[in-house]
Design a protein around this motif. Structure first.
Motif, PDB file in Angstrom:
ATOM      1  N   HIS A  87       0.834  -1.202   0.000  1.00  0.00           N
ATOM      2  CA  HIS A  87       0.000   0.000   0.000  1.00  0.00           C
ATOM      3  C   HIS A  87       0.871   1.255   0.000  1.00  0.00           C
ATOM      4  O   HIS A  87       0.585   2.230  -0.713  1.00  0.00           O
ATOM      5  CB  HIS A  87      -0.919   0.009   1.212  1.00  0.00           C
ATOM      6  CG  HIS A  87      -1.677   1.288   1.376  1.00  0.00           C
ATOM      7  ND1 HIS A  87      -2.737   1.626   0.559  1.00  0.00           N
ATOM      8  CD2 HIS A  87      -1.509   2.331   2.230  1.00  0.00           C
ATOM      9  CE1 HIS A  87      -3.197   2.817   0.911  1.00  0.00           C
ATOM     10  NE2 HIS A  87      -2.474   3.262   1.924  1.00  0.00           N
TER      11      HIS A  87
ATOM     12  N   GLY B 277      -8.056   0.609  -0.912  1.00  0.00           N
ATOM     13  CA  GLY B 277      -8.484  -0.128   0.274  1.00  0.00           C
ATOM     14  C   GLY B 277      -7.436  -1.140   0.702  1.00  0.00           C
ATOM     15  O   GLY B 277      -6.280  -1.103   0.287  1.00  0.00           O
TER      16      GLY B 277
ATOM     17  N   SER C 221      -7.513  -5.282   1.243  1.00  0.00           N
ATOM     18  CA  SER C 221      -8.338  -6.481   1.140  1.00  0.00           C
ATOM     19  C   SER C 221      -8.202  -7.364   2.375  1.00  0.00           C
ATOM     20  O   SER C 221      -7.107  -7.538   2.926  1.00  0.00           O
ATOM     21  CB  SER C 221      -7.938  -7.274  -0.107  1.00  0.00           C
ATOM     22  OG  SER C 221      -8.586  -8.530  -0.114  1.00  0.00           O
TER      23      SER C 221
ATOM     24  N   PHE D 256     -13.853  -4.130  -2.775  1.00  0.00           N
ATOM     25  CA  PHE D 256     -13.999  -2.735  -3.179  1.00  0.00           C
ATOM     26  C   PHE D 256     -15.273  -2.529  -3.990  1.00  0.00           C
ATOM     27  O   PHE D 256     -15.782  -1.411  -4.110  1.00  0.00           O
ATOM     28  CB  PHE D 256     -12.790  -2.268  -3.996  1.00  0.00           C
ATOM     29  CG  PHE D 256     -12.658  -2.946  -5.336  1.00  0.00           C
ATOM     30  CD1 PHE D 256     -13.305  -2.440  -6.451  1.00  0.00           C
ATOM     31  CD2 PHE D 256     -11.883  -4.090  -5.482  1.00  0.00           C
ATOM     32  CE1 PHE D 256     -13.188  -3.067  -7.689  1.00  0.00           C
ATOM     33  CE2 PHE D 256     -11.759  -4.709  -6.714  1.00  0.00           C
ATOM     34  CZ  PHE D 256     -12.423  -4.201  -7.825  1.00  0.00           C
TER      35      PHE D 256
ATOM     36  N   SER E 237     -18.940  -2.899  -1.126  1.00  0.00           N
ATOM     37  CA  SER E 237     -18.848  -2.321   0.213  1.00  0.00           C
ATOM     38  C   SER E 237     -20.211  -2.198   0.880  1.00  0.00           C
ATOM     39  O   SER E 237     -20.319  -2.208   2.108  1.00  0.00           O
ATOM     40  CB  SER E 237     -18.184  -0.945   0.148  1.00  0.00           C
ATOM     41  OG  SER E 237     -18.893  -0.094  -0.728  1.00  0.00           O
TER      42      SER E 237
ATOM     43  N   TYR F  88     -20.777  -5.232   2.940  1.00  0.00           N
ATOM     44  CA  TYR F  88     -19.637  -5.677   3.741  1.00  0.00           C
ATOM     45  C   TYR F  88     -20.071  -6.131   5.129  1.00  0.00           C
ATOM     46  O   TYR F  88     -19.618  -7.156   5.626  1.00  0.00           O
ATOM     47  CB  TYR F  88     -18.622  -4.542   3.852  1.00  0.00           C
ATOM     48  CG  TYR F  88     -17.339  -4.920   4.556  1.00  0.00           C
ATOM     49  CD1 TYR F  88     -16.307  -5.554   3.875  1.00  0.00           C
ATOM     50  CD2 TYR F  88     -17.153  -4.651   5.908  1.00  0.00           C
ATOM     51  CE1 TYR F  88     -15.134  -5.910   4.508  1.00  0.00           C
ATOM     52  CE2 TYR F  88     -15.979  -4.990   6.557  1.00  0.00           C
ATOM     53  CZ  TYR F  88     -14.974  -5.621   5.854  1.00  0.00           C
ATOM     54  OH  TYR F  88     -13.806  -5.967   6.497  1.00  0.00           O
TER      55      TYR F  88
ATOM     56  N   HIS G   3      -2.843   4.670   9.235  1.00  0.00           N
ATOM     57  CA  HIS G   3      -4.113   3.958   9.091  1.00  0.00           C
ATOM     58  C   HIS G   3      -4.413   3.088  10.307  1.00  0.00           C
ATOM     59  O   HIS G   3      -3.552   2.335  10.776  1.00  0.00           O
ATOM     60  CB  HIS G   3      -4.081   3.061   7.848  1.00  0.00           C
ATOM     61  CG  HIS G   3      -3.788   3.809   6.583  1.00  0.00           C
ATOM     62  ND1 HIS G   3      -4.520   4.886   6.160  1.00  0.00           N
ATOM     63  CD2 HIS G   3      -2.832   3.625   5.634  1.00  0.00           C
ATOM     64  CE1 HIS G   3      -4.043   5.328   5.022  1.00  0.00           C
ATOM     65  NE2 HIS G   3      -3.016   4.593   4.679  1.00  0.00           N
TER      66      HIS G   3
ATOM     67  N   LEU H 224      -7.001   0.198  10.774  1.00  0.00           N
ATOM     68  CA  LEU H 224      -7.945  -0.600  10.008  1.00  0.00           C
ATOM     69  C   LEU H 224      -8.732  -1.514  10.932  1.00  0.00           C
ATOM     70  O   LEU H 224      -8.173  -2.090  11.874  1.00  0.00           O
ATOM     71  CB  LEU H 224      -7.196  -1.445   8.968  1.00  0.00           C
ATOM     72  CG  LEU H 224      -6.288  -0.673   8.005  1.00  0.00           C
ATOM     73  CD1 LEU H 224      -5.587  -1.643   7.059  1.00  0.00           C
ATOM     74  CD2 LEU H 224      -7.084   0.347   7.208  1.00  0.00           C
TER      75      LEU H 224
END
Length: 371
Positions: free
Chosen positions: A30, A70, A72, A114, A117, A120, A256, A258
């Motif tokens: 990323h 995003g 995964s 992605f 969503s 999700y 980030h 997450l």
């Protein structure tokens, strides 16, 4: 807005702290794909990108929607395998073996999350067996470019072949650059995980969450709440995957935070290890309050003067042409947002813009929306 995880009655032994080599590789990829998100890694991203062989760089671009924009869930596959009890693998090879245990439907749904969503939290059908979901995945991939569309089409057509392709790609990344990076980071991440586990044991979950991130808190309803610019709800009590929650530290993932909260997966909080030289960002609510406070044109005008020095209310009335009650109301709003400081000088109260807070507002905004 927040992502909440129900932990009502969850015993402490079901809370796992552990680093994950596959998740950290995902963060590294990323950072390579979005270096602007990670200013502290500019040296590493520039040197690593420059050293990539063209074939590997091309393959990373094909699959880059797995880790950018995003992240995964396949990069934390241990959370979907009941036998793992929330424990990541000790090595990348072990984690790739865990990833191989996911069935094709779950793998494809997670790889293409992605494009779905909206389902999700609820756990809709996989694009592999759902025609509308398949079409949505292809349309979303097409918007990102023809190579991503072609890759998505091949994944939907022949999942085993693409799964093998992704595994080889990740193995090649380990050989090209990640083995050295992981060797450097794993001791620090393991030490942080042990420290947070000790806090949990000796001081309780609330103290451990406070040490992990100011964005995490324990609510009175038996939930862990993550301050995010999205809403979500997960449970750490699902018997199908095993009750529990996993906290995974990351160095390369800063800033980030997450939260894996997909239906049918064990919740995972992937948190950045603190950088000692970087201040902790305020909550999303405070950032929003400060932006709203400065969005008003009259308060912007007041800020222009208050940035230059300290003014009393009487002085501001004279220079900005507002009434005293108006000035007081605007100053109150700015003070509540933490933008203005006050001090008394004799019978006057002087107001001044907090330049440190104002200067950090841009970086705080980015940290909030990237978190």
């Amino acid at each position: 807005m927040s992502v909440d995880i129900d932990i009502t009655g969850l015993p402490a032994e079901r809370i796992v702290f552990s680093p994950s080599p596959l998740a950290e590789l995902g963060n590294a990829l990323h950072a390579l794909a979005a270096p602007g998100h990670h200013p502290g890694l500019h040296g590493w991203t520039a040197a690593t990108a420059a050293g990539l062989k063209p074939d590997l760089a091309d393959r990373l671009y094909e699959a880059h929607f797995l880790w950018s924009p995003g992240f995964s869930d396949i990069l934390m596959a241990f959370a979907a395998v009941p036998d793992r009890q929330g424990q990541p693998g000790a090595t990348l090879a072990e984690e790739l073996d865990i990833l191989d245990q996911l069935d094709d439907e779950r793998f494809v749904a997670s790889a293409l999350e992605f494009s779905c969503s909206a389902t999700y939290n609820s756990g809709g059908p996989s694009p592999l067996i759902d025609p509308p979901g398949r079409e949505r995945a292809l349309q979303t991939a097409a918007a990102r470019g023809p190579r991503q569309e072609d890759f998505t089409r091949r994944l939907l057509t022949d999942p085993p072949a693409i799964r093998a392709w992704i595994r080889r790609l990740l193995e090649d990344c380990e050989q090209a650059f990640f083995a050295d990076t992981w060797q450097r980071l794993r001791v620090q991440l393991a030490a942080d995980a042990r420290h947070k586990a000790d806090l949990l044991r000796h001081k309780g979950l609330a103290e451990a969450l406070a040490a992990i991130s100011p964005a995490l808190s324990l609510t009175g309803e038996g939930r862990i709440s993550a301050d995010k610019l999205t809403d979500g709800l997960a449970t750490a009590l699902d018997p199908a995957v095993g009750a529990g929650i996993t906290f995974v530290p990351t160095t390369m993932g800063w800033p980030h935070l997450l939260v894996l909260h997909a239906a049918g997966w064990r919740p995972v909080v992937h948190y950045p290890v603190d950088e000692p030289d970087l201040p902790r960002p305020p909550s999303v609510q405070i950032v929003r309050q400060r932006l709203e406070a400065l969005a008003h044109p009259r308060r912007m005008e007041l800020a222009r003067f208050l940035a230059r020095g300290a003014y009393s209310t009487v002085e501001l009335v004279e220079v900005v042409g507002m009434s005293a009650p108006e000035v007081s109301r605007h100053l109150s709003t700015m003070k509540k947002a933490g933008l203005v400081t006050t001090r008394r000088r004799g019978r006057y109260v002087l107001h001044q813009l907090d330049l440190t807070v104002a200067a950090r507002l841009g970086s705080d905004f980015l940290a909030g929306i990237l978190r």
